[in-house]
Scaffold this motif. Structure first.
Motif, PDB file in Angstrom:
ATOM      1  N   GLN A   1      -6.819   2.206  -0.969  1.00  0.00           N
ATOM      2  CA  GLN A   1      -5.568   0.365  -0.664  1.00  0.00           C
ATOM      3  C   GLN A   1      -6.166  -0.521  -0.901  1.00  0.00           C
ATOM      4  OE1 GLN A   1      -4.566   0.956   3.414  1.00  0.00           O
ATOM      5  NE2 GLN A   1      -2.772   3.138   2.376  1.00  0.00           N
ATOM      6  N   PRO A   2      -6.759  -0.351  -2.848  1.00  0.00           N
ATOM      7  CA  PRO A   2      -7.736  -1.790  -2.857  1.00  0.00           C
ATOM      8  C   PRO A   2      -6.652  -2.656  -2.970  1.00  0.00           C
ATOM      9  CG  PRO A   2      -7.647  -0.139  -4.363  1.00  0.00           C
ATOM     10  CD  PRO A   2      -6.750   0.757  -3.730  1.00  0.00           C
TER      11      PRO A   2
ATOM     12  N   LEU B   1       4.208   5.076  -5.435  1.00  0.00           N
ATOM     13  CA  LEU B   1       3.400   4.618  -5.648  1.00  0.00           C
ATOM     14  C   LEU B   1       3.443   5.210  -7.216  1.00  0.00           C
ATOM     15  CD1 LEU B   1       0.704   3.880  -6.422  1.00  0.00           C
ATOM     16  CD2 LEU B   1      -0.634   4.757  -5.523  1.00  0.00           C
TER      17      LEU B   1
ATOM     18  N   ILE C   1      -5.719   4.741  -5.484  1.00  0.00           N
ATOM     19  CA  ILE C   1      -5.297   3.313  -5.163  1.00  0.00           C
ATOM     20  C   ILE C   1      -4.441   4.192  -3.669  1.00  0.00           C
ATOM     21  CG2 ILE C   1      -2.835   2.696  -5.550  1.00  0.00           C
ATOM     22  CD1 ILE C   1      -3.831   2.413  -8.408  1.00  0.00           C
ATOM     23  N   ALA C   2      -4.119   5.009  -3.505  1.00  0.00           N
ATOM     24  CA  ALA C   2      -3.085   5.669  -2.543  1.00  0.00           C
ATOM     25  C   ALA C   2      -4.565   6.027  -1.078  1.00  0.00           C
ATOM     26  CB  ALA C   2      -2.774   7.026  -2.959  1.00  0.00           C
TER      27      ALA C   2
ATOM     28  N   LEU D   1       3.368   3.062 -10.271  1.00  0.00           N
ATOM     29  CA  LEU D   1       2.458   3.184 -11.312  1.00  0.00           C
ATOM     30  C   LEU D   1       3.026   3.735 -13.214  1.00  0.00           C
ATOM     31  CD1 LEU D   1      -0.598   4.993  -9.687  1.00  0.00           C
ATOM     32  CD2 LEU D   1      -0.907   3.397 -10.502  1.00  0.00           C
TER      33      LEU D   1
ATOM     34  N   GLN E   1       0.800  -1.318   0.112  1.00  0.00           N
ATOM     35  CA  GLN E   1      -0.256  -0.093  -0.365  1.00  0.00           C
ATOM     36  C   GLN E   1       0.595   1.171   0.186  1.00  0.00           C
ATOM     37  OE1 GLN E   1      -2.576  -1.380   3.401  1.00  0.00           O
ATOM     38  NE2 GLN E   1      -3.631  -2.456   2.179  1.00  0.00           N
ATOM     39  N   PRO E   2       1.800   1.584  -1.342  1.00  0.00           N
ATOM     40  CA  PRO E   2       2.632   2.684  -1.180  1.00  0.00           C
ATOM     41  C   PRO E   2       2.089   3.859  -1.281  1.00  0.00           C
ATOM     42  CG  PRO E   2       2.390   0.934  -3.243  1.00  0.00           C
ATOM     43  CD  PRO E   2       1.692   1.164  -2.433  1.00  0.00           C
TER      44      PRO E   2
ATOM     45  N   GLY F   1      -4.604   7.545  -9.297  1.00  0.00           N
ATOM     46  CA  GLY F   1      -3.603   7.744  -8.397  1.00  0.00           C
ATOM     47  C   GLY F   1      -4.123   7.293  -6.980  1.00  0.00           C
TER      48      GLY F   1
END
Lengths: 240, 240
Positions: B75-76, A81, B71-72, A85, A75-76, B68
């Motif tokens: 945290q899926p 992240l 995800i951040a 990406l 979970q960066p 982005g």
């Protein structure tokens, strides 16, 4: 995150980086070898390019898998992240550069097997040197988190576009003067086109490096704004 | 995750999906309009394609930004993460389909402004219908999480490759018979090439849909293995 997990995560990030650099190195070699095969007729290089292509494909899948796992497990956020990406996107461009190199290699084989008398294609060598340098520059910029260096690749793509158009005009003139060269010239046009596309992919990757470093999306912003953003300035500053 | 956060996250995922479908719809229209401009000479369509291209670029950047953030923040894992990573990759392919459509539109303008007598390019219309259907199919497959339907797009790309090669041979013959058509034929070759590339991008997106549904990476596995994986079978099963 525990210190242990943290250390392991850092190591995995480094591995992701270094695997991508390795993949990039293979692609750079593929472009050079494909053009070498074209210019010299040394067709052993064609097989070499095709072998490397398999390694590049394998690395693409492996790196993407690792990226998915790292995001799911660790979970960066923020810069880590963005790194993951960005690499995920750059992988696609890099793999497609490899595909273009493979197309060039196959075309080189066909041209050399079809006839002994052959166009040395000096102009293509020039574009080719240019796009190989762009791949190298984007890898350097990525390795050193250097957005300004990445922006030079975005600018260089404009030059490659000019060179591609010049090569196209030249080849069309050539065909018109001697219609017996049509088929061969079409092959050379596709080779020039592949080189131009490699330049495009390098530009896309350079834009991702800038995103990775600054968090700004510079796709569709134009070269000047890209250069300002890469320097950490506002995109709307007046040009110095 | 609290119930509220969870609900909001689900809504954001749906928004990501629907924005991508919207972007895909624009690109599908762009390809159709660009070909319509080529076949009919209705050059108002060229401007329309260029306008849509700006919308597509905007959507690309917006959707990627949302991915982005999601995800951040959220945290899926598992299927949600695969959705987001897949869309992130598909965005790139979709935007490049739009670029190819724009190239076709510009070429249509040039061809129609240059001369009144004009090749109807029937064959290109055929490839074009084919790749437009592939874009539509990949969007359908994505909207319904239908890996099997996505696999048909991967197979169809083989057909498009054949049609592209046939169109190329035809255009080369045409040039050889009448060298005055060289310049125009080169433009048509590039249009055919753009269509072939759109097919390629549709295939790439279809592979991402299969990954999204099953978690298996089917790039570089070949069509038959892809179809088996899409059906949820082992890639190595003996063909029925």
């Amino acid at each position: 995150m525990s210190e242990h997990t943290n250390k392991q995560f850092s190591a995995e990030l480094e591995l992701t980086r270094s695997s991508f650099l390795q993949m990039g190195g293979l692609v750079e070699a593929m472009v050079q070898e494909a053009m070498e095969a074209l210019v010299t007729g040394e067709l052993g290089l064609v097989d070499k390019v095709r072998e490397r292509e398999r390694d590049v494909n394998r690395l693409e899948v492996e790196i993407d898998e690792r990226i998915g796992l790292l995001i799911a497990r660790n979970q960066p956020a923020a810069v880590d992240l963005r790194l993951l990406l960005s690499v995920s996107k750059m992988l696609t461009d890099m793999e497609r550069c490899g595909d273009e190199a493979e197309k060039i290699a196959k075309m080189a084989r066909r041209l050399h097997e079809a006839e002994s008398r052959y166009i040395p294609a000096v102009e293509l060598r020039h574009i080719s040197n240019h796009v190989v340098a762009m791949i190298r520059d984007v890898l350097d910029a990525f390795a050193r988190d250097d957005a300004v260096h990445a922006a030079t690749v975005v600018r260089n793509d404009k030059e490659v576009d000019k060179e591609w158009k010049a090569a196209l005009r030249h080849l069309i003139t050539y065909m018109m003067e001697d219609p017996r060269t049509i088929s061969r010239s079409i092959d050379l046009i596709f080779i020039a086109r592949s080189l131009e596309r490699i330049g495009d992919h390098a530009k896309n990757m350079a834009e991702r490096v800038i995103y990775m470093v600054h968090g700004d999306d510079v796709r569709h912003t134009g070269v000047k704004a890209t250069e300002r953003i890469a320097r950490g300035e506002s995109p709307d500053d007046i040009d110095a």
